[in-house]
Motif scaffolding. Structure first.
Motif, PDB file in Angstrom:
ATOM      1  N   ALA A 245      -6.615 -21.772  15.513  1.00 51.88           N
ATOM      2  CA  ALA A 245      -5.888 -20.500  15.460  1.00 51.88           C
ATOM      3  C   ALA A 245      -6.020 -19.860  14.092  1.00 51.88           C
ATOM      4  O   ALA A 245      -6.242 -18.646  13.983  1.00 51.88           O
ATOM      5  CB  ALA A 245      -4.417 -20.744  15.799  1.00 51.88           C
ATOM      6  N   LEU A 246      -5.903 -20.679  13.041  1.00 46.29           N
ATOM      7  CA  LEU A 246      -5.975 -20.122  11.688  1.00 46.29           C
ATOM      8  C   LEU A 246      -7.371 -19.581  11.388  1.00 46.29           C
ATOM      9  O   LEU A 246      -7.524 -18.499  10.823  1.00 46.29           O
ATOM     10  CB  LEU A 246      -5.581 -21.197  10.659  1.00 46.29           C
TER      11      LEU A 246
ATOM     12  N   THR B  85      -9.461 -18.522  13.559  1.00 46.98           N
ATOM     13  CA  THR B  85      -9.592 -17.303  14.351  1.00 46.98           C
ATOM     14  C   THR B  85      -8.949 -16.117  13.636  1.00 46.98           C
ATOM     15  O   THR B  85      -9.517 -15.027  13.568  1.00 46.98           O
ATOM     16  CB  THR B  85      -8.922 -17.494  15.728  1.00 46.98           C
ATOM     17  N   LEU B  86      -7.761 -16.354  13.069  1.00 52.15           N
ATOM     18  CA  LEU B  86      -7.063 -15.254  12.392  1.00 52.15           C
ATOM     19  C   LEU B  86      -7.821 -14.776  11.160  1.00 52.15           C
ATOM     20  O   LEU B  86      -7.915 -13.572  10.918  1.00 52.15           O
ATOM     21  CB  LEU B  86      -5.655 -15.692  11.981  1.00 52.15           C
TER      22      LEU B  86
ATOM     23  N   LYS C  43     -10.733 -12.869  12.331  1.00 48.67           N
ATOM     24  CA  LYS C  43     -10.258 -11.615  12.895  1.00 48.67           C
ATOM     25  C   LYS C  43      -9.952 -10.609  11.791  1.00 48.67           C
ATOM     26  O   LYS C  43     -10.303  -9.427  11.889  1.00 48.67           O
ATOM     27  CB  LYS C  43      -9.004 -11.909  13.726  1.00 48.67           C
ATOM     28  N   THR C  44      -9.299 -11.084  10.726  1.00 51.69           N
ATOM     29  CA  THR C  44      -8.974 -10.189   9.613  1.00 51.69           C
ATOM     30  C   THR C  44     -10.243  -9.629   8.988  1.00 51.69           C
ATOM     31  O   THR C  44     -10.339  -8.449   8.671  1.00 51.69           O
ATOM     32  CB  THR C  44      -8.151 -10.945   8.549  1.00 51.69           C
TER      33      THR C  44
ATOM     34  N   GLU D 146     -11.780  -7.127  11.385  1.00 56.15           N
ATOM     35  CA  GLU D 146     -11.055  -5.857  11.431  1.00 56.15           C
ATOM     36  C   GLU D 146     -11.445  -4.962  10.276  1.00 56.15           C
ATOM     37  O   GLU D 146     -11.457  -3.737  10.404  1.00 56.15           O
ATOM     38  CB  GLU D 146      -9.539  -6.106  11.422  1.00 56.15           C
ATOM     39  N   ARG D 147     -11.773  -5.580   9.151  1.00 56.01           N
ATOM     40  CA  ARG D 147     -12.221  -4.766   8.023  1.00 56.01           C
ATOM     41  C   ARG D 147     -13.544  -4.071   8.387  1.00 56.01           C
ATOM     42  O   ARG D 147     -13.754  -2.917   8.069  1.00 56.01           O
ATOM     43  CB  ARG D 147     -12.380  -5.647   6.785  1.00 56.01           C
TER      44      ARG D 147
ATOM     45  N   GLU E  95      -4.798  -4.665  20.402  1.00 54.81           N
ATOM     46  CA  GLU E  95      -4.634  -6.119  20.448  1.00 54.81           C
ATOM     47  C   GLU E  95      -3.927  -6.599  21.703  1.00 54.81           C
ATOM     48  O   GLU E  95      -3.766  -5.867  22.649  1.00 54.81           O
ATOM     49  CB  GLU E  95      -3.826  -6.573  19.236  1.00 54.81           C
TER      50      GLU E  95
END
Lengths: 349, 289, 261
Positions: B266-267, B269-270, B273-274, B277-278, B288
């Motif tokens: 999960a971490l 992935t986050l 993802k961040t 997103e940039r 989302e």
């Protein structure tokens, strides 16, 4: 109400948006702040409104310090470039907002609020829109509602940021005339920001020309057009022909050719010769030694326009002048040039 | 040039900010709430996993049951992400680039698995393929085992993760419009060439974004998989299911050891993802959830 | 095209149709019997009631969090912004056991709470805590883009018209955010109603007290009482869709703000 701005400095990081600005706005004035983008005109307006704060300096309303007051306490009506109408309120509620948020002790009762809003909507001639939402209005209508909303609190100053900037040309022209007559009717001290010289010259009774955080000139519209005090004002307002020249103790040279004109006594160094385009004529003998070579001639309607190459010590300069159609010009012909009026400004270092 | 401000008051009433104490209060609330509800649960997963040292932690992961659960989870993820990659792409393409009757219906259908409880998603597969289900008898006759086996788990996972890819792509593709595709086609490119050389490069970040979230959910799905898996140890237990079993058997270190792997996923992935997103911020950010 | 529709039909529509078909195998009286049995009613009440409360908390806290994240600068802001998505990304079973351990009577937070006489794990309060956790990202992420894009001029306009900060926030900013807030609330609510993994560990799962509807479905399935499971599922789906539909209507009303003529 009169406004006094003294020695205002405002920096955004290293960029000086306002660099020691002084300005006095007499009561009842309709003043334009005119300048290119980044000249500091909007920042100055926002400081007067209390939406921005200067790093140093003073702002006084009728001699009273205004900087110690929050924007809501200054009785300033501010009209935003993009109207900033509240989208979730009807036109009526938008105009009523300033009355409804007053402290309970001074707030008008509902009937008085309704009467006042009705009066303002009549003033901007949009009373028939009172139950509409801003999204249902045209740009020009929105701008007039924004104005009515700002007037609701009976401001002592009206500030307008590029009030016509987002409108199309035709509506803009209509609103200009309308704003002038509205000002005559309510006679409240008003300042508007614009980058459109035509708008400034046509609407305002005094024009402040700004550039790079400085005030370049303050004067009536005809004053700033006819007697520009700086090179910037001459170049920014109206169309100008600019020639780089060299001044040596009041004597003017273009390249190696001395010109038969005098600059200010005692001035020296690189300078610019400014001539309004309609003030530059072709003459047989030229003016002192000012002459150039015809490069390209084109005609449209009654006008014949020519590019003329003038050489000086800083290379060639191409100037564009209008010539009567009866004067025949050939490519490569050498002609003399004679300005009816001119100004010389020393280059800023 | 040094200037001394005389007239400017120290405490300015900025038109767009709150008094200092309100700001402090709101920031304090935010930090406290997110710490209690998000940081602490994450920390406790790792704290419990290593409660009896690294050795116990590694031993828990090396257990054959754990290994088989990890393997099954990876297989299921590959299958469902693969299926959803292809069909999500096609669905997004159809929705974004064509006009056809029933388009709004289709858009709301894409989102359906998000608004349905995972348990209900699992339930419908049991109703379809279970012994008493609509297709159950037929499947039995042909000796096909869907439920309580890999195919059922993969199918249920595919269902619940269906919206991720198309959700990430639809706004992106709608924004880009069809002009570039039409230009490519007019220059003589075939449909497939157009897709691979024009469409795909334009949406690659959005696609990656969708796949990333799809994968995280596929590996972590619990409710739907729990209903269709049958919980056969060493065979149909995915990692989240094994976490449940171990936890209920009070094997906390083992449960949290597996859980720590999922939390790590999960971490990662986050973080990814961040970063994505940039990249996407230049274009539009996909919606989302 | 055809392929897409077929795929959608197979993977999405068919299963749901099956659900409703199955429920038609029941007579109306049977259906009502199942749904109005004490245990089912209680499970539905617990799921919907606690989900509603949790979504309310998410609405308020989400509003505060998104305001702080967008408007203020404080150390760790970017990290806090990123971890708001943890409930999306963290597998629900992991969240479930982590929250249970955290709030257990000997847990890091459970122990001090127990001293105050508050028991969280294995009570309805635990269900509520898990639902709050799972709903955190929804309000924050739906409001965030709207708040970022909110025209700063409308706040300045309000201030220059004499509104104090509270009047500006309550009369100008909040109404502008209302549609996004409602959407976030609805999404958080829908998610909490259907949530299973993160709730069942902390819930205690006592019938009529701390048993959520999704768990009851699973229990009925394990008892091979498919009809019961289906009936509960249908009620959950219908009510959830009704709520979402209602919120959508409210949102549209808030967005258009055009008076009905």
């Amino acid at each position: 109400m009169s406004i006094e701005v003294r020695n205002i400095v405002k920096k955004f990081g290293d960029f000086a948006a306002l660099d020691h600005v002084d300005l006095t706005v007499p009561h009842g004035e309709l003043m334009a702040l005119l300048g290119p983008s980044g000249s500091g005109k909007t920042t100055l307006l926002r400081i007067i409104a209390g939406l921005d704060w200067p790093d140093s300096g003073e702002v006084a309303f009728d001699g009273e310090n205004a900087l110690s007051r929050a924007p809501g306490e200054r009785s300033v009506g501010f009209v935003f470039q993009h109207y900033a109408l509240f989208r979730h309120m009807t036109v009526f509620e938008n105009v009523a907002f300033g009355l409804r948020v007053q402290p309970r002790s001074v707030r008008k009762d509902e009937a008085a609020i309704r009467a006042r809003v009705k009066e303002l909507l009549d003033l901007v001639q949009l009373d028939w829109l009172s139950s509409r939402y801003p999204s249902q209005l045209s740009g020009g209508q929105r701008q007039r509602i924004a104005l009515a909303r700002a007037l609701a609190i009976e401001p002592r100053v009206l500030l307008l940021d590029e009030p016509f900037g987002a409108l199309d040309a035709k509506v803009r022209k209509e609103l200009r005339t309308w704003l002038r007559s509205l000002h005559e009717e309510i006679n409240v001290t008003s300042i508007f920001v614009t980058h459109d010289q035509e708008e400034a010259l046509e609407v305002a009774n005094s024009v402040v020309v700004m550039d790079k955080g400085h005030i370049e000139q303050i004067g009536t519209p005809s004053d700033v057009y006819d007697n520009p005090q700086t090179a910037f004002v001459h170049g920014f307002i109206g169309e100008s022909i600019v020639l780089p020249v060299e001044v040596d103790d009041g004597r003017v040279r273009l390249g190696d050719t001395p010109l038969n004109i005098a600059a200010e006594r005692g001035s020296s160094g690189p300078s610019k010769l400014f001539v309004r385009r309609h003030d530059m004529q072709i003459s047989p003998c030229g003016w002192g030694g000012l002459e150039g070579t015809v490069r390209r001639v084109r005609t449209f309607g009654p006008i014949q326009r020519a590019d003329i190459v003038v050489s000086g010590n800083r290379g060639e300069t191409i100037i564009e002048i209008d010539v009567p159609r009866d004067r025949e010009l050939r490519d490569g012909e050498v002609v003399g040039l004679q300005p009816r009026r001119y100004r010389i400004f020393a280059d800023r270092i | 040039m040094p200037e001394t401000a005389i007239a400017v008051p120290l405490e300015r009433t900025d038109a767009r900010s709150e008094p200092r104490w309100v700001r402090g209060l709101l920031i304090g609330f935010t930090i406290l709430f997110l710490t209690v509800f998000i940081v602490l649960p994450l920390v406790i997963v790792f704290a419990e996993a290593f409660a009896r040292g690294a050795h116990a932690y590694l031993a828990a992961l090396a257990d054959p049951e754990a290994l088989s659960a990890i393997k099954l989870t990876l297989i299921v993820a590959v299958i469902s992400v693969g299926l959803n990659l292809v069909f999500g792409l096609v669905a997004a393409w159809a929705i974004a680039k064509f006009e056809f009757p029933g388009k709004t219906l289709l858009i709301s259908l894409v989102d359906l698995p998000f608004s349905v409880s995972p348990v209900i998603s699992g339930l419908v597969f049991v109703l379809l393929f279970g012994a008493q289900g609509f297709l159950g008898p037929w499947l039995q006759d042909h000796d096909i085992q869907l439920l309580f086996a890999l195919p059922g788990i993969a199918l249920a996972t595919t269902f619940v993760t269906f919206p991720f890819v198309s959700r990430a792509l639809i706004p992106l593709m709608q924004e880009q419009g069809t002009a570039e595709e039409e230009a490519a086609l007019s220059l003589g490119a075939s449909g497939l060439q157009t897709f691979f050389r024009v469409t795909l490069p334009n949406i690659k970040w959005g696609l990656l974004y969708g796949v990333l979230l799809c994968n995280a959910r596929a590996m972590g799905e619990f409710g739907a998989v729990s209903v269709v898996s049958g919980h056969i140890r060493g065979e149909t237990n995915t990692m989240p299911l094994l976490v449940e079993i171990l936890y209920n058997e009070y094997q906390f270190v083992s449960a949290f050891a597996i859980a720590s792997l999922l939390a790590l996923l999960a971490l990662v992935t986050l973080v990814a993802k961040t970063i994505l997103e940039r990249h996407l911020d230049e274009g539009q950010r996909p919606s989302e959830h | 095209m055809g392929l897409t529709l077929t795929w959608l039909a197979i993977i999405v529509l068919l299963p749901l149709a099956g659900l409703f078909l199955k429920s038609f195998e029941l007579s109306f009286a049977q259906f009502v019997d199942i749904v109005t049995s004490r245990r089912t009613l209680n499970a539905l009440k617990i799921s919907f009631g606690l989900a509603f409360l949790a979504a309310l908390v998410n609405l308020v806290m989400g509003g505060i969090i998104v305001w702080a994240l967008v408007r203020y600068r404080f150390p760790g802001r970017r990290i806090f912004d990123a971890i708001v998505d943890v409930p999306f990304a963290l597998p629900t079973a992991v969240a479930g056991i982590a929250l249970t351990t955290l709030f257990a009577q000997n847990g890091w937070l459970g122990a001090p709470l127990a001293e105050l006489g508050i028991k969280v794990s294995f009570t309805p309060l635990g269900i509520f805590v898990a639902m709050v956790f799972i709903g955190i990202p929804f309000v924050v992420r739906t409001v965030q883009p709207v708040l970022i894009d909110l025209d700063p001029e409308i706040e300045e306009a309000a201030a220059s018209l004499g509104a104090n900060r509270w009047q500006t926030v309550s009369r100008v900013i909040l109404p502008s955010l209302l549609p996004a807030l409602l959407t976030g609330f609805a999404l958080a609510f829908a998610r909490a109603v259907g949530e299973y993994g993160s709730v069942i560990f902390i819930a205690g799962n006592l019938p009529n007290v701390s048993e959520i509807a999704p768990l009851l479905i699973v229990i009925r399935l394990s008892e091979f009482r498919y009809a019961d499971a289906t009936a509960i599922a249908v009620v959950m789906l219908v009510v959830a869709f009704l709520v979402i539909f209602l919120v959508n209507r409210m949102q549209r009303w808030a967005q258009l703000r055009v008076p009905a003529h």
